[in-house]
Scaffold this active site. Structure first.
Site, PDB file in Angstrom:
ATOM      1  N   ILE A  20       0.837  -1.197   0.000  1.00 28.75           N
ATOM      2  CA  ILE A  20       0.000   0.000   0.000  1.00 28.75           C
ATOM      3  C   ILE A  20       0.872   1.246   0.000  1.00 28.75           C
ATOM      4  CG2 ILE A  20      -1.987  -1.117   1.095  1.00 28.75           C
ATOM      5  CD1 ILE A  20      -1.099   0.214   3.739  1.00 28.75           C
ATOM      6  N   CYS A  21       0.252   2.353  -0.361  1.00 26.01           N
ATOM      7  CA  CYS A  21       0.899   3.657  -0.444  1.00 26.01           C
ATOM      8  C   CYS A  21       1.695   3.907   0.837  1.00 26.01           C
ATOM      9  CB  CYS A  21      -0.163   4.727  -0.645  1.00 26.01           C
ATOM     10  SG  CYS A  21       0.482   6.387  -0.829  1.00 26.01           S
ATOM     11  N   PRO A  22       2.921   4.349   0.737  1.00 25.86           N
ATOM     12  CA  PRO A  22       3.655   4.834  -0.433  1.00 25.86           C
ATOM     13  C   PRO A  22       4.595   3.806  -1.062  1.00 25.86           C
ATOM     14  CG  PRO A  22       4.850   5.483   1.507  1.00 25.86           C
ATOM     15  CD  PRO A  22       3.626   4.689   1.978  1.00 25.86           C
ATOM     16  N   ASP A  47      -3.053  -1.625  -5.026  1.00 25.71           N
ATOM     17  CA  ASP A  47      -3.480  -0.448  -4.272  1.00 25.71           C
ATOM     18  C   ASP A  47      -4.142   0.564  -5.212  1.00 25.71           C
ATOM     19  OD1 ASP A  47      -3.852   1.696  -2.568  1.00 25.71           O
ATOM     20  OD2 ASP A  47      -1.720   2.013  -2.162  1.00 25.71           O
ATOM     21  N   ASP A  53      -1.210   8.000  -7.904  1.00 26.11           N
ATOM     22  CA  ASP A  53       0.193   8.226  -7.549  1.00 26.11           C
ATOM     23  C   ASP A  53       1.169   8.012  -8.696  1.00 26.11           C
ATOM     24  OD1 ASP A  53      -0.742   8.764  -5.011  1.00 26.11           O
ATOM     25  OD2 ASP A  53      -0.162   6.821  -4.174  1.00 26.11           O
TER      26      ASP A  53
END
Length: 86
Positions: A20-22, A47, A53
């Site tokens: 998941i981010c980042p 994600d 992103d």
């Protein structure tokens, strides 16, 4: 985004499924640093934040988002990014 041809050579494969981010963008950044100018990096991600992103990463750093698609499984997002020339 440019049109993807069937014979597009992929130089680097980056599987970020489950991250998941980042993390997906951080791993892309690390791969881009090691890649040569003009290399194509394939990113697979689950994600949904990557749909925002990765295009932003390319726009801000000057790389080209060659292709993006959503695959049916999970869903999985697939991106092809071309590293900018030096």
């Amino acid at each position: 985004m440019t049109t993807l041809s069937p014979d597009t050579a992929i130089d680097h494969h980056l599987d970020t499924k489950g991250l998941i981010c980042p993390e997906p963008v951080m791993l892309l950044h690390k791969t881009i640093r090691k890649a040569d100018a003009g290399d194509i990096i394939e990113i697979l991600a689950t994600d949904p934040a990557t749909t925002r992103d990765i295009p932003n990463f390319c726009r801000h750093l000057g790389h080209t988002l060659v292709h993006k698609e959503t695959l049916d499984t999970t869903p999985t997002y697939r991106y092809l990014v071309k590293k900018k020339s030096a």
